[in-house]
Design a protein around this motif. Structure first.
Motif, short mmCIF file in Angstrom:
data_model
loop_
_atom_site.label_atom_id
_atom_site.label_comp_id
_atom_site.label_asym_id
_atom_site.label_seq_id
_atom_site.Cartn_x
_atom_site.Cartn_y
_atom_site.Cartn_z
N GLN A 156 23.10 -5.47 53.94
CA GLN A 156 21.97 -5.79 53.06
C GLN A 156 20.66 -5.34 53.69
O GLN A 156 19.77 -4.83 53.01
N GLN A 160 17.84 -2.17 52.32
CA GLN A 160 16.50 -2.60 51.90
C GLN A 160 15.40 -1.87 52.66
O GLN A 160 14.24 -2.07 52.39
N GLY A 162 13.81 1.21 52.74
CA GLY A 162 13.48 2.53 52.20
C GLY A 162 14.16 2.89 50.90
O GLY A 162 13.70 3.77 50.18
N ILE A 165 15.07 0.15 44.64
CA ILE A 165 16.07 -0.71 44.02
C ILE A 165 16.82 0.02 42.89
O ILE A 165 18.02 -0.21 42.69
N MET A 169 20.86 0.26 42.45
CA MET A 169 21.56 -0.11 41.21
C MET A 169 22.42 1.06 40.71
O MET A 169 23.51 0.86 40.18
N GLN A 174 28.50 -3.37 45.27
CA GLN A 174 28.54 -4.47 46.24
C GLN A 174 29.99 -4.72 46.64
O GLN A 174 30.87 -4.82 45.78
N TRP A 179 27.18 -3.13 51.00
CA TRP A 179 26.92 -2.26 49.86
C TRP A 179 27.47 -0.89 50.18
O TRP A 179 27.13 -0.30 51.20
N MET B 87 24.38 -7.85 42.10
CA MET B 87 23.92 -6.80 41.19
C MET B 87 23.49 -7.36 39.84
O MET B 87 22.55 -6.86 39.22
N ILE B 90 19.98 -8.62 40.15
CA ILE B 90 19.06 -7.48 40.34
C ILE B 90 18.82 -6.79 38.99
O ILE B 90 17.68 -6.50 38.61
N THR B 91 19.90 -6.56 38.27
CA THR B 91 19.79 -5.87 36.97
C THR B 91 18.94 -6.70 36.00
O THR B 91 18.10 -6.15 35.28
N ILE B 94 15.16 -6.44 37.06
CA ILE B 94 14.54 -5.14 36.75
C ILE B 94 14.40 -5.01 35.23
O ILE B 94 13.37 -4.52 34.73
N ASN B 99 9.42 -4.80 39.55
CA ASN B 99 9.28 -3.44 40.08
C ASN B 99 10.15 -3.19 41.30
O ASN B 99 10.57 -2.08 41.57
N GLU B 100 10.39 -4.24 42.07
CA GLU B 100 11.26 -4.10 43.25
C GLU B 100 11.97 -5.42 43.50
O GLU B 100 11.68 -6.43 42.83
N TYR B 101 12.88 -5.40 44.45
CA TYR B 101 13.73 -6.58 44.65
C TYR B 101 14.08 -6.69 46.13
O TYR B 101 14.61 -5.74 46.73
N ILE B 102 13.75 -7.81 46.72
CA ILE B 102 14.08 -8.06 48.13
C ILE B 102 15.12 -9.17 48.17
O ILE B 102 14.96 -10.22 47.54
N MET B 103 16.19 -8.91 48.92
CA MET B 103 17.23 -9.93 49.10
C MET B 103 16.97 -10.67 50.41
O MET B 103 16.92 -10.06 51.47
N ILE B 110 11.04 -4.90 55.93
CA ILE B 110 11.52 -4.82 54.54
C ILE B 110 10.36 -4.99 53.57
O ILE B 110 10.21 -4.23 52.61
N ALA B 113 8.35 -1.82 53.66
CA ALA B 113 9.06 -0.71 52.99
C ALA B 113 9.00 -0.87 51.48
O ALA B 113 8.70 0.08 50.75
N LYS B 114 9.27 -2.07 50.99
CA LYS B 114 9.30 -2.28 49.54
C LYS B 114 7.90 -2.15 48.93
O LYS B 114 7.74 -1.57 47.86
N GLN B 117 7.06 1.49 48.69
CA GLN B 117 7.78 2.18 47.61
C GLN B 117 7.12 2.02 46.25
O GLN B 117 7.19 2.90 45.41
#
Lengths: 284, 121
Positions: A156, A160, A162, A165, A169, A174, A179, B87, B90-91, B94, B99-103, B110, B113-114, B117
């Motif tokens: 995970q 994440q 770079g 998302i 998808m 998963q 992943w 998933m 996440i789906t 979005i 706009n983005e998703y951090i787990m 992280i 980076a997000k 982006q």
């Protein structure tokens, strides 16, 4: 590790991999190799160095693999990949319109994030590449790392750093807490074990070479040797990508920076896809 | 200086996120649930929202749907930051306009980076 063992070890490692270790890196050697001592039930570094001195290939392989740095992430630094998609790829599509082949080399690909990033970009541009033969060759010196890259399975944390998302998808599934990149994208990359101290012409000739964040580990002579060998394995109008902290200047005369963008180089005196400065081409 | 609304029912998470985002030169506002986040956005629409999913009163996904119907609510960049790491979630996020998703768990790399982006840095 005793000082004379460290001297032997650092020379052995440089000869085998190009990696340069200063005496201040003793802690790094011990932290990287201690797990191997435990694995082999060796009581001290003396035994390990004795095996290296004897030329025990199994020991040599695992030790050199353990000394490599495998940090990598998807779309690393983003700009080089935007440049690849928006400028380098269109130029190569024009320059290779008759041949309709494209060969890309991700040198020192580590766990595969760089070649898979390229594969995803090319998949996104699939409409323009219909009827083209596109090859991505990805190499690394470490066999275990190549196996991990080939599996395309990431934590995970790794997906994440770079990876947009939308790309996760679209191209990942998963698998428990990991992943995995799709079989389609995995199938676009050929992974091979390769040492940058060897002659890359055995891999063929490439239109684009990514050799990013590798030269920083080598001394000037080794850097020059690697760059000269890469130059001989590139198409005359090909593109070389180096990391943000790396350059050819003062190291290798075969390449010159392409004006307008950092980190991208072309072969000196050649004409073709890489001959027009990027910013000038963008205005035109 | 860009503004970021950190929405999470955990005070500790809000504090950690604040520290990271202030280091990235954001001005931070906080909300402990989706309803309080709506009220904060009515007062001042932020440039970005870092958004938890499971919260009392109003969840993150309900807040996001509400936000996108508000005047100026299409503008903030919304980055989910949640333990819902499958998933399907996440789906859904979005699809609802994230706009983005951090787990979770996350770290400063992280977040950076997000946020890069999505053009926030």
């Amino acid at each position: 590790m005793k000082p004379d063992d460290f001297s032997f070890f650092s020379k052995w490692l440089k000869d085998r991999t190009g990696l340069v270790l200063g005496t201040d890196k003793m802690y790094l050697v011990e932290s990287r190799l201690t797990p191997l001592l435990r694995k082999w039930n060796m009581g001290s570094f003396d035994s390990m160095v004795a095996s290296l001195r004897k030329g025990d290939e199994a020991v040599m392989r695992e030790v050199s693999d353990a000394m490599m740095t495998h940090e990598s992430f998807f779309y690393r630094d983003i700009k080089p990949f935007e440049l690849f998609r928006n400028t380098v790829l269109p130029r190569l599509l024009a320059a290779r319109a008759a041949k309709r082949t494209l060969r890309i080399w991700s040198a020192a690909c580590s766990t595969g994030q760089e070649p898979y990033t390229l594969a995803m970009i090319l998949r996104e541009e699939a409409a323009k590449l219909a009827g083209w033969k596109v090859e991505i060759t990805a190499t690394d010196i470490a066999r275990e790392i190549i196996d991990r890259a080939r599996a395309g399975m990431y934590t995970q944390f790794e997906v994440q750093r770079g990876l947009p998302i939308q790309m996760l998808m679209k191209y990942f599934k998963q698998q428990g807490d990991k992943w995995q990149i799709s079989a389609d994208i995995r199938g676009m990359v050929q992974f091979r074990e390769f040492n940058l101290l060897q002659d890359p012409r055995t891999l063929g000739t490439f239109d684009v070479v990514f050799c990013r964040n590798v030269l920083i580990y080598f001394d000037q002579t080794t850097k020059g040797g690697v760059l000269n060998r890469i130059a001989r394995a590139m198409e005359p109008d090909g593109f070389l990508y180096l990391g943000g902290a790396e350059t050819v200047i003062g190291i290798c005369d075969a390449f010159a920076p392409l004006p307008g963008e950092r980190g991208v180089y072309g072969l000196v005196g050649k004409q073709g896809a890489s001959a027009v400065p990027f910013k000038q081409a963008a205005i035109a | 200086m860009k503004t970021c609304l950190v929405v999470d029912d955990s005070k500790v998470i809000r504090m950690v996120a604040r520290r990271i985002l202030e280091g990235l030169n954001f001005s931070i506002a906080e909300a402990a649930d989706g309803q309080k986040a709506v009220e904060a956005c009515e007062k001042q629409m932020p440039d970005a929202v870092l958004l938890d999913w499971n919260m009392p009163v109003m969840s993150g996904i309900d807040f996001l749907r509400k936000l996108r119907t508000m005047r100026g609510g299409e503008r903030p960049v919304v980055v989910f930051c949640t333990t819902e790491n499958d998933m399907a979630h996440i789906t859904e996020a979005i699809g609802a306009g994230a706009n983005e998703y951090i787990m979770k768990p996350f770290d400063s790399d992280i977040i950076q980076a997000k946020f890069s982006q999505v053009g926030l840095l």
